[in-house]
Structure formats: C-alpha cells, structure tokens
Design a protein around this motif. Structure first.
Motif, PDB file in Angstrom:
ATOM      1  N   ALA A   1       0.851  -1.187   0.000  1.00 47.55           N
ATOM      2  CA  ALA A   1       0.000   0.000   0.000  1.00 47.55           C
ATOM      3  C   ALA A   1       0.887   1.237   0.000  1.00 47.55           C
ATOM      4  O   ALA A   1       2.035   1.197   0.441  1.00 47.55           O
ATOM      5  CB  ALA A   1      -0.930   0.002   1.210  1.00 47.55           C
ATOM      6  N   PHE A   2       0.326   2.335  -0.500  1.00 44.40           N
ATOM      7  CA  PHE A   2       1.054   3.597  -0.615  1.00 44.40           C
ATOM      8  C   PHE A   2       0.263   4.681   0.103  1.00 44.40           C
ATOM      9  O   PHE A   2      -0.960   4.734   0.000  1.00 44.40           O
ATOM     10  CB  PHE A   2       1.251   3.967  -2.086  1.00 44.40           C
ATOM     11  CG  PHE A   2       1.920   2.882  -2.888  1.00 44.40           C
ATOM     12  CD1 PHE A   2       3.304   2.767  -2.928  1.00 44.40           C
ATOM     13  CD2 PHE A   2       1.158   1.952  -3.587  1.00 44.40           C
ATOM     14  CE1 PHE A   2       3.912   1.754  -3.652  1.00 44.40           C
ATOM     15  CE2 PHE A   2       1.763   0.937  -4.314  1.00 44.40           C
ATOM     16  CZ  PHE A   2       3.141   0.831  -4.351  1.00 44.40           C
ATOM     17  N   CYS A   3       0.965   5.567   0.818  1.00 42.04           N
ATOM     18  CA  CYS A   3       0.238   6.531   1.638  1.00 42.04           C
ATOM     19  C   CYS A   3       1.032   7.806   1.860  1.00 42.04           C
ATOM     20  O   CYS A   3       2.238   7.875   1.619  1.00 42.04           O
ATOM     21  CB  CYS A   3      -0.091   5.911   2.990  1.00 42.04           C
ATOM     22  SG  CYS A   3       1.304   5.874   4.160  1.00 42.04           S
ATOM     23  N   VAL A   4       0.317   8.822   2.321  1.00 42.77           N
ATOM     24  CA  VAL A   4       0.872   9.930   3.087  1.00 42.77           C
ATOM     25  C   VAL A   4       0.113   9.902   4.401  1.00 42.77           C
ATOM     26  O   VAL A   4      -1.108  10.071   4.411  1.00 42.77           O
ATOM     27  CB  VAL A   4       0.699  11.287   2.379  1.00 42.77           C
ATOM     28  CG1 VAL A   4       1.154  12.421   3.291  1.00 42.77           C
ATOM     29  CG2 VAL A   4       1.482  11.318   1.078  1.00 42.77           C
ATOM     30  N   PRO A   5       0.768   9.651   5.526  1.00 46.94           N
ATOM     31  CA  PRO A   5       0.049   9.498   6.795  1.00 46.94           C
ATOM     32  C   PRO A   5      -0.721  10.758   7.174  1.00 46.94           C
ATOM     33  O   PRO A   5      -0.311  11.881   6.850  1.00 46.94           O
ATOM     34  CB  PRO A   5       1.163   9.211   7.798  1.00 46.94           C
ATOM     35  CG  PRO A   5       2.292   8.675   6.978  1.00 46.94           C
ATOM     36  CD  PRO A   5       2.202   9.395   5.677  1.00 46.94           C
ATOM     37  N   GLY A   6      -1.851  10.550   7.864  1.00 42.29           N
ATOM     38  CA  GLY A   6      -2.654  11.676   8.324  1.00 42.29           C
ATOM     39  C   GLY A   6      -3.361  11.333   9.618  1.00 42.29           C
ATOM     40  O   GLY A   6      -3.633  10.155   9.900  1.00 42.29           O
ATOM     41  N   GLU A   7      -3.685  12.360  10.400  1.00 36.80           N
ATOM     42  CA  GLU A   7      -4.288  12.094  11.703  1.00 36.80           C
ATOM     43  C   GLU A   7      -5.700  11.549  11.595  1.00 36.80           C
ATOM     44  O   GLU A   7      -6.242  11.014  12.564  1.00 36.80           O
ATOM     45  CB  GLU A   7      -4.288  13.369  12.552  1.00 36.80           C
ATOM     46  CG  GLU A   7      -5.169  14.496  12.056  1.00 36.80           C
ATOM     47  CD  GLU A   7      -4.463  15.430  11.086  1.00 36.80           C
ATOM     48  OE1 GLU A   7      -4.941  16.564  10.915  1.00 36.80           O
ATOM     49  OE2 GLU A   7      -3.435  15.023  10.489  1.00 36.80           O
ATOM     50  N   SER A   8      -6.320  11.652  10.433  1.00 31.58           N
ATOM     51  CA  SER A   8      -7.702  11.200  10.301  1.00 31.58           C
ATOM     52  C   SER A   8      -7.827   9.690  10.141  1.00 31.58           C
ATOM     53  O   SER A   8      -8.936   9.163  10.172  1.00 31.58           O
ATOM     54  CB  SER A   8      -8.374  11.894   9.113  1.00 31.58           C
ATOM     55  OG  SER A   8      -7.704  11.569   7.909  1.00 31.58           O
ATOM     56  N   TYR A   9      -6.710   8.987   9.954  1.00 33.24           N
ATOM     57  CA  TYR A   9      -6.805   7.519   9.863  1.00 33.24           C
ATOM     58  C   TYR A   9      -5.662   6.846  10.630  1.00 33.24           C
ATOM     59  O   TYR A   9      -5.111   5.835  10.202  1.00 33.24           O
ATOM     60  CB  TYR A   9      -6.894   7.056   8.398  1.00 33.24           C
ATOM     61  CG  TYR A   9      -5.659   7.242   7.547  1.00 33.24           C
ATOM     62  CD1 TYR A   9      -4.811   6.166   7.283  1.00 33.24           C
ATOM     63  CD2 TYR A   9      -5.349   8.469   6.979  1.00 33.24           C
ATOM     64  CE1 TYR A   9      -3.688   6.315   6.489  1.00 33.24           C
ATOM     65  CE2 TYR A   9      -4.235   8.629   6.179  1.00 33.24           C
ATOM     66  CZ  TYR A   9      -3.411   7.544   5.938  1.00 33.24           C
ATOM     67  OH  TYR A   9      -2.288   7.694   5.140  1.00 33.24           O
ATOM     68  N   LEU A  10      -5.370   7.386  11.788  1.00 42.11           N
ATOM     69  CA  LEU A  10      -4.284   6.845  12.614  1.00 42.11           C
ATOM     70  C   LEU A  10      -4.529   5.401  13.004  1.00 42.11           C
ATOM     71  O   LEU A  10      -3.591   4.588  13.072  1.00 42.11           O
ATOM     72  CB  LEU A  10      -4.113   7.698  13.878  1.00 42.11           C
ATOM     73  CG  LEU A  10      -3.561   9.113  13.682  1.00 42.11           C
ATOM     74  CD1 LEU A  10      -3.573   9.866  15.005  1.00 42.11           C
ATOM     75  CD2 LEU A  10      -2.154   9.069  13.101  1.00 42.11           C
ATOM     76  N   GLY A  11      -5.785   5.047  13.278  1.00 42.67           N
ATOM     77  CA  GLY A  11      -6.085   3.668  13.674  1.00 42.67           C
ATOM     78  C   GLY A  11      -5.741   2.672  12.587  1.00 42.67           C
ATOM     79  O   GLY A  11      -5.208   1.589  12.867  1.00 42.67           O
TER      80      GLY A  11
END
Length: 544
Positions: A21-31
């Motif tokens: 998977a590829f991402c830019v982390p964000g506080e809206s999906y920390l779980g």
C-alpha cells in the motif's frame, strides 16, 4: 473475536491478497495506520498524495489487482484525485482509503470535511462511507469486486475518524473473485465471419482488464488470419511489437500511413478499447455515431457499447475471454496488405535529423536496443512522449506505464512502484522538464526505499506541448518558457546518482553508469528547443 474497525479493515485487505500500500500518513486515519503496522502489508510513505495514488495506479496496472492508496481527509483527498481520475480513464483497479471527520461532525463543514460522493462521483466506480464496524467485511468485499469486475476502475472508501476505534465481532469475508463476461458463441462466430470476408480488416487492442495470455491469443489469431493489429493510446505493451502482424500505435503524433489504414479498414475489431479521442484523432478516423468501418466492438462494460459508436456487432465480454475464443480464418488474400502495414511501421522507427547535438530519437533507439524485454518504461505527459511512443518497442505485457488520462507527474511514481514490485527489472522513467517538477520530490521516496530507478529528464526549457499548440495557432509562445533548476544538483541533493548529457555519443556510457549505480539515478538530457516534434521544428510550426 472482537476487533476494532481499523483491525477489521486491515484484516479484509489481507483476505483479498493485499501485500503493498502507498500513503501519506494523516491524523484522520491513525487507527488504520497502526493496524497496518501490525500486519505483513508493506506500507510505503510518499512525499505527495498524488505520488501515492499514481503508485497505486501503477501497481494495479502491473498486477491486475487493486492498488491500495491511503490519504488523509480533504487536502490529501484533493491531491490524490489526479491519480483517481487516471485510474478511472485508464480502467485501473484501485481502492482509495481516505480519512473523514467524525460522524457527529458530518454536514457541519467541519475541519477538512468534504463530501466524497460529490467530489469523486465522476471519477470513481463507487464511493462509500465506512460508518459501521460490523459491515466492513461486506463493504470491503464489494469494493474489491467493483474495482476489478467488468471495466476495472477506482473505488473510494471514506473512513470517519471515530469509527476506526469502534469494536465488533464479525467474520471475515471470502477472497474476492473478479467477474468478467464471456462472449456468446454466436457473437464470436459472427465476428469471425465478418473478419473472414473483409479485405482490409484491422484489430485495435486496448482498455483495461488485459493479460499477457490475451496478447498471445490475439497475435496467434492475427498472424494465422493475416490481420494487422494496432495498439490504442499508451497500450503498446499489449502485444509483442516484433510480431509481423503488429502495425503500430494509435498515439499522439500518429504515423499518417497508419491513420489512413484505420480510415480504409472495412472491418474494425475494437477489442477492449473505448476508441477514445486520442486513438481516433478527435474521432476523425472512426466517426461517431455510425462509423464508415464495419465495427465489431468488444467491451467488458455494457454501458460503453452504443454510448459513442453504433457498432454493427456489439459484444459484452472481457478481452481475455474474447481473445481466447478466436479461431483462425482464411486470410490468404490479405498477406500483402499485412506485410505492407508492417513495413510502414518499421519505416516509422527511422527519423530525420533534427536540430541539436542530442536527439531524442537516438536516445530511444539506444534504449530499444539496450534494455531487456522485461524493462518497465514510464512517462507522464508532454511532447517528449511522442518520441517515447514512436521510437521504443515493447515485447511483454506490463512494461509500459503511461497515463491514458494524460496527467503530468505520473512517470516517477509509476517507476518507483514498478521497481518496488519488481526490483530485478530495470525501471526507466522518461520525463520532461515541466513534467518532472510535478513529482520530482518522489526521488526522496525512491532513495528512502532503495528503488533504483533511472529518470531521463528531457530539458528544453519550456512546456513543449502547449508551446507547440501556441506556435501552430498564434505563431508565438506565452507563459510556456521555464527557468529550470540544476537538475543534476537537485537529484544529488536527494542522494541520487546524476549526470548531464548534451551529445548523442555521450548517452550510452552515461546510461550504463546510471543503470549500474545501485541507487536512484537521473540523467538530464539537454535538447535543442527547436526540436519540438519528431516531424517539425519550432520555426517550421511558426512559419506555417
């Protein structure tokens, strides 16, 4: 067993075979990020959400399985939207997981809130909100089936922040199985009858849901039946370009002889392709609604058939399923016609001398001879792509990553995804100077994860495509000149190998050094801005 919604979601990804998977982390999906961290899924952090989405698109193209992209709410979703649009127009399976505001805040225009159904409604097959932990197995299963069945495409799942911590005791879904229609025998028989009776038939391959076996099946049929095969826009790796039946690509800067061959076709088998604007030269080669050619249109999406063209024979079928059903027909009288088409294609690989000491045609000719058949070639958008598509030859499916949607900035993320997926294969990105700076920051991603891609930056100091159109229509350029950075110093700042190339004779050695560097590499190719297309100079366009 009771699990959090985030854990249930990640477990469903594993059920459906997700390994990357590829991402830019964000506080809206920390779980969800935390749950992935406890799983065997490889999670790659990119430097921009467009890069993450484009990497997921490339993964989907290379594997046939949905690429997975995770981004945070509104700004992240907006940045990722270019990759979602590309996946939609390119028929690429992709699942975008995007953070959302907590459920009690929905509808209040809360911080970074967007209505994703409205935002992605025209660029995704399905947009939904995961608002119930217990329903996640069913929802994710439907997402994977939707992304891969019929005409493949992107699906968007919004993840409200508060849902991710909810708990539920629910069983996992079964692994998805993509559903594709097979053609009726009567339709296959009628298509073969039309092709057998034709004097100048032509097969156009394209669209989503292709496979390496489909390419072999189509060529076996075409070679045995003396029918030429052409590739639609940026689908040149669908068949082996070395086949005596292959007659070239329907691309920007189309060979005029191939364009005439499409016009002259008496029967046109469009296999998987929508016959879009680029492949038909703005719908002039195949004219809607009722083409001059007898059209046999095979497509996995029944809604596509009859939407633009009224086909003589519309067939709902996946491309591999139809290709497997083809049987040779008598084509003895067409041998000379197919041979002529092949000669025209080979002649188009040659090029006239253009201004400058470094010629892109010579670069592409070297790549054509030097790279192995499994090398992956990627690009974004710009006039430099005309050389890439005209002068390179593809031999294996899954070796061309190029956005049919025409988005800039695609090539570098795509090359990184290819190298992460197949580290043993060369991955070469061709990029213009304008195109490169749309996603050049992803060199940091390549260095971080050891993706030893090679980037060729074609630097002519302008936005070449727009300048070309300006010169043709107005005889001058406006807002298209670029003041570029030192690309070599830029790449070295990331830790990449880099060098400047200004002459034809210097490219082979520089390219070998880049391939052998063992780390990401960039070659700046400084070309003469007069060489605006393979067929005309800037001054010639202005003069016309």
């Amino acid at each position: 067993m009771t699990r959090t919604a985030a854990q249930i979601l990640v477990d469903q990804l594993l059920v459906h075979g997700v390994d990357t998977a590829f991402c830019v982390p964000g506080e809206s999906y920390l779980g969800v990020i935390d749950a992935i961290g406890e799983s065997p899924i490889r999670l790659f952090t990119t430097r921009h959400e467009a890069g993450a989405a484009n990497m997921a698109d490339a993964y989907g193209k290379l594997t046939g399985r949905p690429g997975i992209c995770l981004v945070t709410r509104a700004p992240g979703a907006a940045h990722a939207s270019v990759g979602i649009h590309t996946a939609y127009q390119d028929s690429t399976p992709l699942v975008l997981l995007v953070g959302q505001v907590p459920r009690p805040h929905l509808g209040r225009e809360a911080f970074q809130e967007l209505d994703y159904a409205r935002m992605f409604g025209q660029m995704a097959k399905w947009v939904t909100v995961a608002d119930d932990a217990a329903a996640l197995p069913e929802l994710v299963s439907h997402a994977f089936h939707t992304a891969t069945s019929g005409r493949p495409g992107p699906v968007v799942i919004a993840l409200p922040e508060d849902v991710q911590a909810d708990e539920a005791d629910v069983a996992d879904a079964a692994p998805y199985r993509a559903a594709q229609a097979s053609p009726a025998e009567a339709d296959v028989a009628r298509a073969l009858e039309l092709l057998a009776a034709a004097e100048r038939p032509l097969i156009v391959v394209g669209g989503g849901g292709w496979s390496e076996q489909a390419g072999r099946d189509v060529l076996a049929f075409a070679e045995a039946s003396n029918i030429s095969v052409v590739a639609s826009f940026r689908r040149q790796d669908y068949v082996d370009n070395a086949s005596p039946a292959y007659a070239g690509p329907l691309t920007i800067g189309l060979d005029p002889k191939l364009a005439q061959r499409v016009r002259d076709a008496d029967v046109l088998l469009a296999l998987g392709t929508r016959l879009g604007e680029i492949a038909t030269q703005q719908y002039s080669l195949v004219q809607p609604p009722r083409p001059a050619q007898t059209l046999v249109h095979v497509h996995a999406d029944p809604d596509e058939l009859g939407r633009v063209f009224e086909a003589e024979l519309p067939i709902v079928s996946g491309s591999p399923q139809f290709a497997a059903a083809l049987r040779p027909v008598d084509g003895a009288g067409r041998a000379a016609y197919v041979e002529e088409a092949r000669r025209d294609y080979l002649a188009n690989l040659q090029h006239p001398k253009l201004p400058g000491e470094l010629e892109l045609a010579e670069v592409m000719a070297h790549l054509r001879e030097r790279l192995p058949e499994d090398a992956v070639i990627t690009n974004g958008a710009g006039n430099y792509t005309v050389w890439a598509h005209r002068f390179y030859e593809f031999h294996r499916y899954g070796t061309q990553l190029a956005p049919c949607a025409g988005a800039m900035g695609y090539g570098i993320p795509a090359a990184i995804a290819a190298k992460l997926l197949h580290p043993e294969r060369p991955a070469v990105c061709l990029s213009g100077d304008g195109d490169f700076l749309m996603s050049g920051q992803e060199l940091a991603t390549a260095v971080q994860y050891g993706a030893a891609i090679v980037v060729l930056v074609v630097n002519n100091g302008m936005l070449g495509t727009i300048r070309m159109h300006q010169e043709r229509q107005f005889g001058r350029g406006v807002a298209t000149d670029l003041v570029n950075p030192d690309f070599v110093a830029y790449a070295k700042a990331f830790g990449a190998h880099a060098a400047l190339v200004e002459r034809n004779e210097d490219f082979p050695a520089a390219f070998e050094e880049a391939l052998a560097a063992g780390r990401p590499a960039l070659l700046e190719l400084r070309v003469d801005p007069e060489a605006i297309t393979p067929r005309a100079t800037l001054s010639e366009l202005r003069g016309r």
